[in-house]
Design a protein around this motif. Structure first.
Motif, PDB file in Angstrom:
ATOM      1  N   GLU A   1      -6.099   5.531  11.614  1.00 26.53           N
ATOM      2  CA  GLU A   1      -7.079   4.544  11.150  1.00 26.53           C
ATOM      3  C   GLU A   1      -6.603   3.842   9.881  1.00 26.53           C
ATOM      4  O   GLU A   1      -6.684   2.610   9.763  1.00 26.53           O
ATOM      5  CB  GLU A   1      -8.428   5.221  10.894  1.00 26.53           C
ATOM      6  CG  GLU A   1      -9.513   4.271  10.417  1.00 26.53           C
ATOM      7  CD  GLU A   1     -10.826   4.982  10.117  1.00 26.53           C
ATOM      8  OE1 GLU A   1     -11.771   4.309   9.681  1.00 26.53           O
ATOM      9  OE2 GLU A   1     -10.894   6.219  10.304  1.00 26.53           O
ATOM     10  N   LYS A   2      -6.076   4.613   8.929  1.00 30.71           N
ATOM     11  CA  LYS A   2      -5.619   4.023   7.671  1.00 30.71           C
ATOM     12  C   LYS A   2      -4.394   3.146   7.877  1.00 30.71           C
ATOM     13  O   LYS A   2      -4.282   2.064   7.285  1.00 30.71           O
ATOM     14  CB  LYS A   2      -5.333   5.125   6.645  1.00 30.71           C
ATOM     15  CG  LYS A   2      -6.585   5.785   6.096  1.00 30.71           C
ATOM     16  CD  LYS A   2      -6.250   6.806   5.018  1.00 30.71           C
ATOM     17  CE  LYS A   2      -7.516   7.430   4.446  1.00 30.71           C
ATOM     18  NZ  LYS A   2      -7.209   8.448   3.408  1.00 30.71           N
ATOM     19  N   LEU A   3      -3.459   3.593   8.717  1.00 28.19           N
ATOM     20  CA  LEU A   3      -2.264   2.789   8.959  1.00 28.19           C
ATOM     21  C   LEU A   3      -2.642   1.473   9.636  1.00 28.19           C
ATOM     22  O   LEU A   3      -2.116   0.414   9.278  1.00 28.19           O
ATOM     23  CB  LEU A   3      -1.256   3.552   9.812  1.00 28.19           C
ATOM     24  CG  LEU A   3       0.023   2.779  10.174  1.00 28.19           C
ATOM     25  CD1 LEU A   3       0.714   2.232   8.938  1.00 28.19           C
ATOM     26  CD2 LEU A   3       0.981   3.669  10.970  1.00 28.19           C
ATOM     27  N   CYS A   4      -3.554   1.508  10.587  1.00 30.64           N
ATOM     28  CA  CYS A   4      -3.984   0.277  11.260  1.00 30.64           C
ATOM     29  C   CYS A   4      -4.655  -0.677  10.281  1.00 30.64           C
ATOM     30  O   CYS A   4      -4.450  -1.902  10.344  1.00 30.64           O
ATOM     31  CB  CYS A   4      -4.916   0.599  12.421  1.00 30.64           C
ATOM     32  SG  CYS A   4      -4.085   1.349  13.840  1.00 30.64           S
ATOM     33  N   THR A   5      -5.435  -0.135   9.354  1.00 30.49           N
ATOM     34  CA  THR A   5      -6.079  -0.972   8.339  1.00 30.49           C
ATOM     35  C   THR A   5      -5.035  -1.650   7.453  1.00 30.49           C
ATOM     36  O   THR A   5      -5.143  -2.842   7.139  1.00 30.49           O
ATOM     37  CB  THR A   5      -7.033  -0.131   7.465  1.00 30.49           C
ATOM     38  OG1 THR A   5      -8.055   0.426   8.295  1.00 30.49           O
ATOM     39  CG2 THR A   5      -7.677  -0.979   6.377  1.00 30.49           C
ATOM     40  N   VAL A   6      -4.003  -0.893   7.069  1.00 28.55           N
ATOM     41  CA  VAL A   6      -2.938  -1.453   6.237  1.00 28.55           C
ATOM     42  C   VAL A   6      -2.143  -2.502   7.012  1.00 28.55           C
ATOM     43  O   VAL A   6      -1.777  -3.555   6.467  1.00 28.55           O
ATOM     44  CB  VAL A   6      -2.012  -0.330   5.723  1.00 28.55           C
ATOM     45  CG1 VAL A   6      -0.779  -0.912   5.050  1.00 28.55           C
ATOM     46  CG2 VAL A   6      -2.757   0.572   4.754  1.00 28.55           C
TER      47      VAL A   6
ATOM     48  N   HIS B   1       0.840  -1.197   0.000  1.00 24.82           N
ATOM     49  CA  HIS B   1       0.000   0.000   0.000  1.00 24.82           C
ATOM     50  C   HIS B   1       0.878   1.251   0.000  1.00 24.82           C
ATOM     51  O   HIS B   1       2.052   1.208   0.358  1.00 24.82           O
ATOM     52  CB  HIS B   1      -0.892   0.014   1.239  1.00 24.82           C
ATOM     53  CG  HIS B   1      -2.104   0.891   1.105  1.00 24.82           C
ATOM     54  ND1 HIS B   1      -3.228   0.506   0.409  1.00 24.82           N
ATOM     55  CD2 HIS B   1      -2.367   2.140   1.573  1.00 24.82           C
ATOM     56  CE1 HIS B   1      -4.137   1.468   0.467  1.00 24.82           C
ATOM     57  NE2 HIS B   1      -3.638   2.462   1.154  1.00 24.82           N
ATOM     58  N   TYR B   2       0.271   2.364  -0.423  1.00 24.96           N
ATOM     59  CA  TYR B   2       0.851   3.695  -0.268  1.00 24.96           C
ATOM     60  C   TYR B   2       0.018   4.469   0.737  1.00 24.96           C
ATOM     61  O   TYR B   2      -1.209   4.466   0.646  1.00 24.96           O
ATOM     62  CB  TYR B   2       0.830   4.458  -1.593  1.00 24.96           C
ATOM     63  CG  TYR B   2       2.095   4.339  -2.404  1.00 24.96           C
ATOM     64  CD1 TYR B   2       3.105   5.293  -2.295  1.00 24.96           C
ATOM     65  CD2 TYR B   2       2.275   3.284  -3.272  1.00 24.96           C
ATOM     66  CE1 TYR B   2       4.265   5.189  -3.050  1.00 24.96           C
ATOM     67  CE2 TYR B   2       3.426   3.172  -4.026  1.00 24.96           C
ATOM     68  CZ  TYR B   2       4.415   4.128  -3.907  1.00 24.96           C
ATOM     69  OH  TYR B   2       5.549   4.016  -4.645  1.00 24.96           O
ATOM     70  N   LEU B   3       0.658   5.111   1.680  1.00 26.29           N
ATOM     71  CA  LEU B   3      -0.026   6.000   2.621  1.00 26.29           C
ATOM     72  C   LEU B   3       0.472   7.414   2.391  1.00 26.29           C
ATOM     73  O   LEU B   3       1.679   7.649   2.281  1.00 26.29           O
ATOM     74  CB  LEU B   3       0.260   5.583   4.071  1.00 26.29           C
ATOM     75  CG  LEU B   3      -0.440   4.310   4.559  1.00 26.29           C
ATOM     76  CD1 LEU B   3       0.112   3.907   5.924  1.00 26.29           C
ATOM     77  CD2 LEU B   3      -1.944   4.506   4.641  1.00 26.29           C
ATOM     78  N   MET B   4      -0.448   8.338   2.280  1.00 24.16           N
ATOM     79  CA  MET B   4      -0.079   9.733   2.069  1.00 24.16           C
ATOM     80  C   MET B   4       0.106  10.435   3.420  1.00 24.16           C
ATOM     81  O   MET B   4      -0.657  10.207   4.364  1.00 24.16           O
ATOM     82  CB  MET B   4      -1.164  10.447   1.258  1.00 24.16           C
ATOM     83  CG  MET B   4      -1.398   9.849  -0.123  1.00 24.16           C
ATOM     84  SD  MET B   4       0.048   9.970  -1.207  1.00 24.16           S
ATOM     85  CE  MET B   4       0.156  11.753  -1.419  1.00 24.16           C
ATOM     86  N   LYS B   5       1.134  11.262   3.506  1.00 25.48           N
ATOM     87  CA  LYS B   5       1.334  12.093   4.703  1.00 25.48           C
ATOM     88  C   LYS B   5       0.351  13.266   4.677  1.00 25.48           C
ATOM     89  O   LYS B   5       0.046  13.775   3.596  1.00 25.48           O
ATOM     90  CB  LYS B   5       2.770  12.618   4.747  1.00 25.48           C
ATOM     91  CG  LYS B   5       3.813  11.541   5.000  1.00 25.48           C
ATOM     92  CD  LYS B   5       5.209  12.158   5.145  1.00 25.48           C
ATOM     93  CE  LYS B   5       6.246  11.105   5.462  1.00 25.48           C
ATOM     94  NZ  LYS B   5       7.593  11.677   5.653  1.00 25.48           N
ATOM     95  N   PRO B   6      -0.139  13.715   5.838  1.00 19.67           N
ATOM     96  CA  PRO B   6       0.101  13.148   7.174  1.00 19.67           C
ATOM     97  C   PRO B   6      -0.636  11.824   7.347  1.00 19.67           C
ATOM     98  O   PRO B   6      -1.765  11.672   6.882  1.00 19.67           O
ATOM     99  CB  PRO B   6      -0.463  14.223   8.111  1.00 19.67           C
ATOM    100  CG  PRO B   6      -1.497  14.936   7.301  1.00 19.67           C
ATOM    101  CD  PRO B   6      -1.001  14.916   5.884  1.00 19.67           C
TER     102      PRO B   6
END
Length: 230
Positions: free
Chosen positions: A111-116, A102-107
């Motif tokens: 919730e999204k990081l935990c899902t990933v 996955h790619y996570l956008m900053k900031p």
């Protein structure tokens, strides 16, 4: 579980580390998290200790960026889960080259990081599965994440992994032992969806360079399976 965070911003790295620690604690996992300030410092450490399960990598760093670092890791490690963290969307296409999760956008959103991280955990569980084959009077256990495809010739099925294994069993019988990452194409072929790089009306191209013919009518169902699997 071992998690590495590589980011040249200590503030960002510690924030991600805190989220990862909360995630692990909430799921009852014993996780060790290490922070590295550059790709070079991680690779120096990795040369001595390759026991990492998840890599959370900043893309934009000093001399070596996160994508270049990930390419080096992928040359010898197919199973580590790679997540890119970036302030720009320009790099997303490059993630396909290293099978980024996955790619996570900053900031970064907790919730999204935990899902990933949940997805990474599920992928790790998949990588622990094996296909058991009896060959020449002995049992051979093939990690499912190594299997690229299975095909049929007469009454024999060949399992194409790091090496080829041929057994006198039906494709339908072996199909029942595989998991959801595999998709049957026609009568004689089962593909591991994660190895597919390109699909045309007539052919499917795999990441190892294999080009396999597609039977008539297989194009649309295969594309749907790929979309559902990602």
């Amino acid at each position: 579980m071992h998690i590495a965070i590589c980011d040249d911003s200590d503030i960002d790295a510690q924030f991600v580390r805190q989220i990862a620690a909360h995630w692990a604690a909430a799921r009852g996992l014993n996780a060790e998290t290490e922070v590295f300030s550059s790709a070079e410092s991680f690779l120096f450490h990795y040369a001595e200790n390759k026991n990492f399960d998840i890599l959370l990598l900043d893309v934009e760093m000093g001399k070596m960026d996160g994508v270049t670092m990930a390419k080096r890791i992928r040359q010898e490690n197919e199973t580590v889960q790679i997540v890119f963290i970036t302030g720009y969307s320009d790099y997303i296409a490059e993630g396909y080259e290293v099978a980024a999760l996955h790619y996570l956008m900053k900031p970064v959103s907790e919730e999204k990081l935990c899902t990933v991280l949940d997805r990474a955990l599920e992928k790790m569980k998949q990588n622990e599965k094996f296909l058991n084959l009896e060959l020449s009077g002995e049992m051979v256990r093939i990690p499912m994440h190594e299997i690229r495809y299975l095909d049929v010739l007469k009454n024999y099925v060949t399992v194409h992994a790091k090496q080829d294994y041929t057994v006198k069993r039906s494709l339908a019988e072996l199909e029942r032992e595989l998991d959801e990452r595999f998709f049957r194409v026609g009568r004689g072929l089962i593909l591991n969806l994660k190895f597919i790089r390109r699909v045309t009306k007539q052919e499917v191209h795999l990441s190892d360079g294999s080009v396999l013919p597609l039977p008539r009518g297989a194009y649309e169902p295969l594309n749907r399976a790929i979309i559902q699997h990602t």
